[in-house]
Write an enzyme that holds these catalytic residues in place. Structure first.
Site, PDB file in Angstrom:
ATOM      1  N   SER A 176       0.831  -1.203   0.000  1.00  0.00           N
ATOM      2  CA  SER A 176       0.000   0.000   0.000  1.00  0.00           C
ATOM      3  C   SER A 176       0.864   1.252   0.000  1.00  0.00           C
ATOM      4  O   SER A 176       1.660   1.479   0.917  1.00  0.00           O
ATOM      5  CB  SER A 176      -0.905   0.018   1.233  1.00  0.00           C
ATOM      6  OG  SER A 176      -1.545   1.273   1.340  1.00  0.00           O
ATOM      7  N   HIS A 225      -1.040  -0.960  -4.434  1.00  0.00           N
ATOM      8  CA  HIS A 225      -2.353  -0.657  -3.845  1.00  0.00           C
ATOM      9  C   HIS A 225      -2.411   0.829  -3.496  1.00  0.00           C
ATOM     10  O   HIS A 225      -1.538   1.361  -2.818  1.00  0.00           O
ATOM     11  CB  HIS A 225      -2.555  -1.512  -2.589  1.00  0.00           C
ATOM     12  CG  HIS A 225      -3.932  -1.412  -2.007  1.00  0.00           C
ATOM     13  ND1 HIS A 225      -5.001  -2.121  -2.495  1.00  0.00           N
ATOM     14  CD2 HIS A 225      -4.402  -0.692  -0.954  1.00  0.00           C
ATOM     15  CE1 HIS A 225      -6.082  -1.849  -1.773  1.00  0.00           C
ATOM     16  NE2 HIS A 225      -5.742  -0.978  -0.841  1.00  0.00           N
ATOM     17  N   ASP A 263      -4.716   3.711  -1.753  1.00  0.00           N
ATOM     18  CA  ASP A 263      -5.852   4.006  -0.867  1.00  0.00           C
ATOM     19  C   ASP A 263      -6.268   5.458  -1.016  1.00  0.00           C
ATOM     20  O   ASP A 263      -5.495   6.362  -0.694  1.00  0.00           O
ATOM     21  CB  ASP A 263      -5.471   3.752   0.597  1.00  0.00           C
ATOM     22  CG  ASP A 263      -5.334   2.269   0.901  1.00  0.00           C
ATOM     23  OD1 ASP A 263      -6.334   1.545   0.728  1.00  0.00           O
ATOM     24  OD2 ASP A 263      -4.251   1.848   1.313  1.00  0.00           O
ATOM     25  N   MET A 320      -8.844   8.326   0.243  1.00  0.00           N
ATOM     26  CA  MET A 320      -9.768   8.652   1.341  1.00  0.00           C
ATOM     27  C   MET A 320     -10.208  10.111   1.237  1.00  0.00           C
ATOM     28  O   MET A 320      -9.409  10.982   0.896  1.00  0.00           O
ATOM     29  CB  MET A 320      -9.086   8.450   2.686  1.00  0.00           C
ATOM     30  CG  MET A 320      -8.427   7.102   2.861  1.00  0.00           C
ATOM     31  SD  MET A 320      -7.642   7.003   4.477  1.00  0.00           S
ATOM     32  CE  MET A 320      -6.639   5.553   4.266  1.00  0.00           C
ATOM     33  N   HIS A 326      -8.276   1.573  -4.293  1.00  0.00           N
ATOM     34  CA  HIS A 326      -9.322   1.318  -3.296  1.00  0.00           C
ATOM     35  C   HIS A 326      -9.933   2.662  -2.893  1.00  0.00           C
ATOM     36  O   HIS A 326      -9.288   3.483  -2.235  1.00  0.00           O
ATOM     37  CB  HIS A 326      -8.679   0.599  -2.096  1.00  0.00           C
ATOM     38  CG  HIS A 326      -9.570   0.447  -0.916  1.00  0.00           C
ATOM     39  ND1 HIS A 326      -9.083   0.137   0.344  1.00  0.00           N
ATOM     40  CD2 HIS A 326     -10.928   0.535  -0.773  1.00  0.00           C
ATOM     41  CE1 HIS A 326     -10.090   0.063   1.191  1.00  0.00           C
ATOM     42  NE2 HIS A 326     -11.214   0.311   0.538  1.00  0.00           N
ATOM     43  N   MET A 364     -12.112   4.813  -0.741  1.00  0.00           N
ATOM     44  CA  MET A 364     -12.819   4.949   0.538  1.00  0.00           C
ATOM     45  C   MET A 364     -13.451   6.333   0.545  1.00  0.00           C
ATOM     46  O   MET A 364     -13.048   7.233   1.290  1.00  0.00           O
ATOM     47  CB  MET A 364     -11.847   4.780   1.706  1.00  0.00           C
ATOM     48  CG  MET A 364     -11.379   3.361   1.882  1.00  0.00           C
ATOM     49  SD  MET A 364     -10.118   3.211   3.164  1.00  0.00           S
ATOM     50  CE  MET A 364      -8.651   3.145   2.167  1.00  0.00           C
ATOM     51  N   MET A 375     -12.060  -5.760   4.525  1.00  0.00           N
ATOM     52  CA  MET A 375     -11.277  -4.922   5.427  1.00  0.00           C
ATOM     53  C   MET A 375     -11.056  -5.674   6.730  1.00  0.00           C
ATOM     54  O   MET A 375     -12.009  -6.119   7.364  1.00  0.00           O
ATOM     55  CB  MET A 375     -12.002  -3.600   5.713  1.00  0.00           C
ATOM     56  CG  MET A 375     -12.103  -2.657   4.521  1.00  0.00           C
ATOM     57  SD  MET A 375     -10.507  -2.193   3.810  1.00  0.00           S
ATOM     58  CE  MET A 375      -9.682  -1.411   5.209  1.00  0.00           C
ATOM     59  N   ASP A 435      -7.132  -6.409   3.534  1.00  0.00           N
ATOM     60  CA  ASP A 435      -6.453  -5.129   3.744  1.00  0.00           C
ATOM     61  C   ASP A 435      -6.597  -4.704   5.195  1.00  0.00           C
ATOM     62  O   ASP A 435      -7.707  -4.494   5.684  1.00  0.00           O
ATOM     63  CB  ASP A 435      -7.074  -4.070   2.817  1.00  0.00           C
ATOM     64  CG  ASP A 435      -6.377  -2.718   2.898  1.00  0.00           C
ATOM     65  OD1 ASP A 435      -5.403  -2.588   3.661  1.00  0.00           O
ATOM     66  OD2 ASP A 435      -6.809  -1.791   2.183  1.00  0.00           O
TER      67      ASP A 435
END
Length: 216
Positions: free
Chosen positions: A9, A34, A36, A38, A67, A69, A138, A176
């Site tokens: 990540s 990966h 992330d 947010m 991913h 979020m 998750m 994850d």
């Protein structure tokens, strides 16, 4: 042959040396990168958006796994795909029209994943499992790196595997949160295909060696 993919990540990378860290991953045994994303609304933290994604696109030579979020992910998926995302995962909890969003991602040429928070039961995926390319479970509450792994994840892996098999789905199972050298082998054994590791990789003395060990 069992799938054993490692997706470090970039949330745990050194943002002052992002190109260096991506190039390290390019030369390592990492399978995916990966990313992330947010928004400070769906999760209580803000990470990075399109400018950083552009840097990743310029330097990444491996499969890029994004991913989201974020609330209303359907508004942004196309731009992430245009910026090099090979797979985009959206949260079950954030999508009012999940089926439409999954199909939209695939129509734009990327693979589509659905993500479940720790408290969301696997059975919620019954009507979408045959459509998705990946299920991301998750194993911590999303929003921050470095959290403690939630042990109930093993049970959810088994339930997800059953759901995949009973629907003739080809979806991969990704985990994850709190993944490290102590639980990686057990997670693969339980049925996981892809492990996301952030802190375990980037805070280790030799990230390349850690990635190698996570795959054993």
């Amino acid at each position: 042959m069992k799938t054993k993919l490692i997706a470090p990540s970039l949330l745990s990378a050194d943002f002052g040396n992002l190109q260096r860290d991506i190039e390290m991953l390019n030369n390592s045994q990492a399978d995916w990168l990966h990313v992330d994303v947010m928004d400070g609304r769906f999760v209580p933290n803000i990470s990075f958006g399109f400018p950083v994604m552009k840097t990743i696109q310029q330097h990444a030579k491996k499969f890029v796994d994004v991913h989201l979020m974020i609330v209303e992910p359907e508004k942004y998926v196309e731009e992430f795909i245009n910026m090099g995302a090979d797979l985009v995962s959206v949260h079950y909890e954030a999508c009012t029209h999940l089926h439409r969003t999954i199909n939209f991602i695939q129509d734009k040429g990327a693979k589509a994943g659905v993500v479940l928070n720790p408290s969301t039961p696997v059975l919620m995926l019954e009507d979408i499992i045959s459509e998705v390319d990946l299920v991301l479970l998750m194993s911590v509450n999303p929003g921050f790196g470095g959290q403690k792994f939630i042990e109930n994840t093993y049970k959810k892996i088994a339930e997800t595997k059953d759901l995949i098999l009973s629907n003739n789905s080809t979806a991969l199972i990704q985990i994850d949160g709190g993944v490290n050298l102590d639980n990686a082998a057990k997670l693969f054994e339980a049925g996981a295909d892809v492990l996301v590791a952030g802190n375990a990789v980037f805070s280790s003395e030799s990230p390349e060696k850690t990635i190698e060990l996570l795959k054993i």
